[in-house]
Scaffold this motif. Sequence first.
Motif, mmCIF file in Angstrom:
data_model
loop_
_atom_site.group_PDB
_atom_site.id
_atom_site.type_symbol
_atom_site.label_atom_id
_atom_site.label_comp_id
_atom_site.label_asym_id
_atom_site.label_seq_id
_atom_site.Cartn_x
_atom_site.Cartn_y
_atom_site.Cartn_z
ATOM 1 N N PHE A 190 0.910 -1.370 0.026
ATOM 2 C CA PHE A 190 -0.112 -0.053 0.095
ATOM 3 C C PHE A 190 0.918 1.451 -0.232
ATOM 4 C CE2 PHE A 190 -2.301 3.396 1.874
ATOM 5 C CZ PHE A 190 -3.587 3.440 1.080
ATOM 6 N N TYR A 191 0.515 2.331 -1.047
ATOM 7 C CA TYR A 191 1.375 3.593 -0.986
ATOM 8 C C TYR A 191 0.200 4.344 -1.771
ATOM 9 C CZ TYR A 191 2.811 1.131 -5.361
ATOM 10 O OH TYR A 191 2.553 0.481 -6.516
ATOM 11 N N SER A 192 0.594 5.748 -1.679
ATOM 12 C CA SER A 192 -0.503 6.479 -2.226
ATOM 13 C C SER A 192 -0.987 6.132 -3.912
ATOM 14 C CB SER A 192 0.044 8.084 -2.240
ATOM 15 O OG SER A 192 1.311 8.221 -2.838
ATOM 16 N N TYR A 193 0.054 6.053 -4.561
ATOM 17 C CA TYR A 193 -0.079 5.628 -5.996
ATOM 18 C C TYR A 193 -0.910 4.461 -6.229
ATOM 19 C CZ TYR A 193 2.337 9.100 -8.770
ATOM 20 O OH TYR A 193 2.701 10.351 -9.368
ATOM 21 N N VAL A 194 -1.055 3.405 -5.224
ATOM 22 C CA VAL A 194 -1.950 2.533 -5.371
ATOM 23 C C VAL A 194 -3.473 2.909 -5.386
ATOM 24 C CG1 VAL A 194 -3.009 0.406 -4.140
ATOM 25 C CG2 VAL A 194 -0.523 0.647 -4.315
ATOM 26 N N LEU A 195 -3.621 3.970 -4.731
ATOM 27 C CA LEU A 195 -5.007 4.566 -4.541
ATOM 28 C C LEU A 195 -5.286 5.271 -6.029
ATOM 29 C CD1 LEU A 195 -5.204 5.875 -0.928
ATOM 30 C CD2 LEU A 195 -6.132 4.055 -1.925
ATOM 31 N N ARG A 196 -4.226 5.762 -6.613
ATOM 32 C CA ARG A 196 -4.413 6.400 -7.924
ATOM 33 C C ARG A 196 -4.774 5.464 -9.006
ATOM 34 N NH1 ARG A 196 -3.580 10.845 -11.208
ATOM 35 N NH2 ARG A 196 -2.399 10.444 -13.065
ATOM 36 N N HIS A 197 -3.925 4.321 -8.992
ATOM 37 C CA HIS A 197 -4.076 3.009 -9.944
ATOM 38 C C HIS A 197 -5.596 2.617 -9.690
ATOM 39 C CE1 HIS A 197 -0.142 3.567 -11.104
ATOM 40 N NE2 HIS A 197 0.523 3.045 -10.108
ATOM 41 N N SER A 198 -5.909 2.422 -8.516
ATOM 42 C CA SER A 198 -7.485 1.970 -8.235
ATOM 43 C C SER A 198 -8.182 2.800 -8.697
ATOM 44 C CB SER A 198 -7.450 1.626 -6.616
ATOM 45 O OG SER A 198 -6.438 0.799 -6.218
ATOM 46 N N ALA A 199 -8.364 4.003 -8.566
ATOM 47 C CA ALA A 199 -9.208 5.034 -9.133
ATOM 48 C C ALA A 199 -9.257 5.204 -10.582
ATOM 49 C CB ALA A 199 -8.851 6.547 -8.690
ATOM 50 N N ALA A 200 -8.144 4.866 -11.230
ATOM 51 C CA ALA A 200 -8.224 4.865 -12.782
ATOM 52 C C ALA A 200 -9.042 3.670 -13.231
ATOM 53 C CB ALA A 200 -6.769 4.846 -13.130
ATOM 54 N N SER A 201 -8.460 2.566 -12.629
ATOM 55 C CA SER A 201 -9.219 1.450 -12.980
ATOM 56 C C SER A 201 -10.655 1.142 -12.782
ATOM 57 C CB SER A 201 -8.379 0.075 -12.283
ATOM 58 O OG SER A 201 -7.075 -0.081 -12.641
ATOM 59 N N PHE A 202 -11.269 1.801 -11.641
ATOM 60 C CA PHE A 202 -12.492 1.913 -11.247
ATOM 61 C C PHE A 202 -13.030 2.895 -12.239
ATOM 62 C CE2 PHE A 202 -15.965 4.003 -8.798
ATOM 63 C CZ PHE A 202 -16.842 2.805 -8.226
#
Length: 460
Positions: free
Chosen positions: A363-375
């Motif tokens: 977990f790190y901040s870019y995981v959330l960005r990647h997840s947001a883009a995929s979602f």
Amino acid sequence: MKPAIARTNYLLLRDDGTVHYWFSKFLTDQFANPHTRELSGQSCRLLYRFLASAHIELALRATEGSCLSYDEAKALIALCWRPLPEIEAMGDRAMTRLTSATAGKAPAKLPNAVKPNTVHKRLHHIAQALEFYREVFIDPRIPFSAAREELRSAYGITCDQLRRAIRGTKQSHHLAIKSLPRDKYLAIIEAVFTRPDHLFQAATGRRCRTVLRDRAMTLLACEGLRPGALGNVALRDFQPHRNLLAITDNRAKRSGRVTANTPVLKLGDSVQVNSGSETIITLWPFTVRAIQEYIDTERDAVLRKRLTNRSDGFLFLSDQGEPLKHRSSITLMFNKLGDRLAELGLLDVTNDPYFMEQKRYHFYSYVLRHSAASFFLAEKCREIAVQHGFTMPSDFNDVPDRVKDLMKLRFGWTINSTMPEHYAKRALTDQANVTLMEFNQHLLDAVQARKQYRETGDGL
């Protein structure tokens, strides 16, 4: 060599204190972003040590119509795998042995070798610096066009060899996009919004003093903002009545000096790239509410403790009422959040094929960005499919251009960016895997039902 700042000029100083004019002009003229300038400066320092240890004078080579030989370029490529402090601490003899043909094992296999992505960037920066040197310092001093073309060809061969040495990085492959599964992503959002006291805690286990600030920043990361952009948001960028947030470059608002550690908007001040980082995004209602709660409580309380307003108009402030000055403070917040999410079981891996050897997601901040883009991609494709009666795309080429354009606007990519294609490939690969697992479970359920039927039949 050491870096120095003189007004708007970024300088590289030799050990005797004199300015290396070529490198300094290159870094000042070509880069405005302090982070990129710092990385390119490190590449220049590496090139300087190589040229000095090998006794190579590029100006003298230019009179011969040459740049670096094939073996010299190969030695420079090998050197780029080494950490910069190790290179600068070496004497010329050690450097000569290190870059000789009998240097030993491949650099990439060394225990202290830098990452391939770092080597890739170093070589591209070095190639860019060499081309700048030829165009700005050498070409104007060559009176004959034939000689200029000969030198241009020689530099082109060298720079092409440097750029091709590392053919891309892991980040360019869609399977390297470590986005969380949809259910994990939404579960984290729910926990952050509804249970912030359980997630944002001090070392003593008590409620963190900046819990509402950290909650708002995390939800913005879940909206797709980069870590640097989080520390760059100004209060006026937030438009709660319209559920909007403007992503703009606010580095000029800072009263202090902008350094490589300052959180800034990616490519926001670039004059070399047609950046798509500046945009306006629509926020989820719960994100708007979280930001407003932070403004009305924690942020207001921090400002009222001091006689003067030192916020410079930024949204997220430190305990001292100042803008966040260091990217490390944002990184540390996400690292602590990741540890807490892991303790609560929100990062446990179940049936994700890309993390089969891991018990928990990194977990790190870019995981959330990647997840947001995929979602975002999956939801927009689903919306269009419902509206027009289409089926979900089975190939990334079938993803509507409208969705790709919306992703570029939402996540700050340039008009020519291929990032939407990477996310489309990853999302559709995930969807195919989910379908296969569902089919596999259907087969297992059918076998179990058949077994129970037989056992029941035998008992009658």
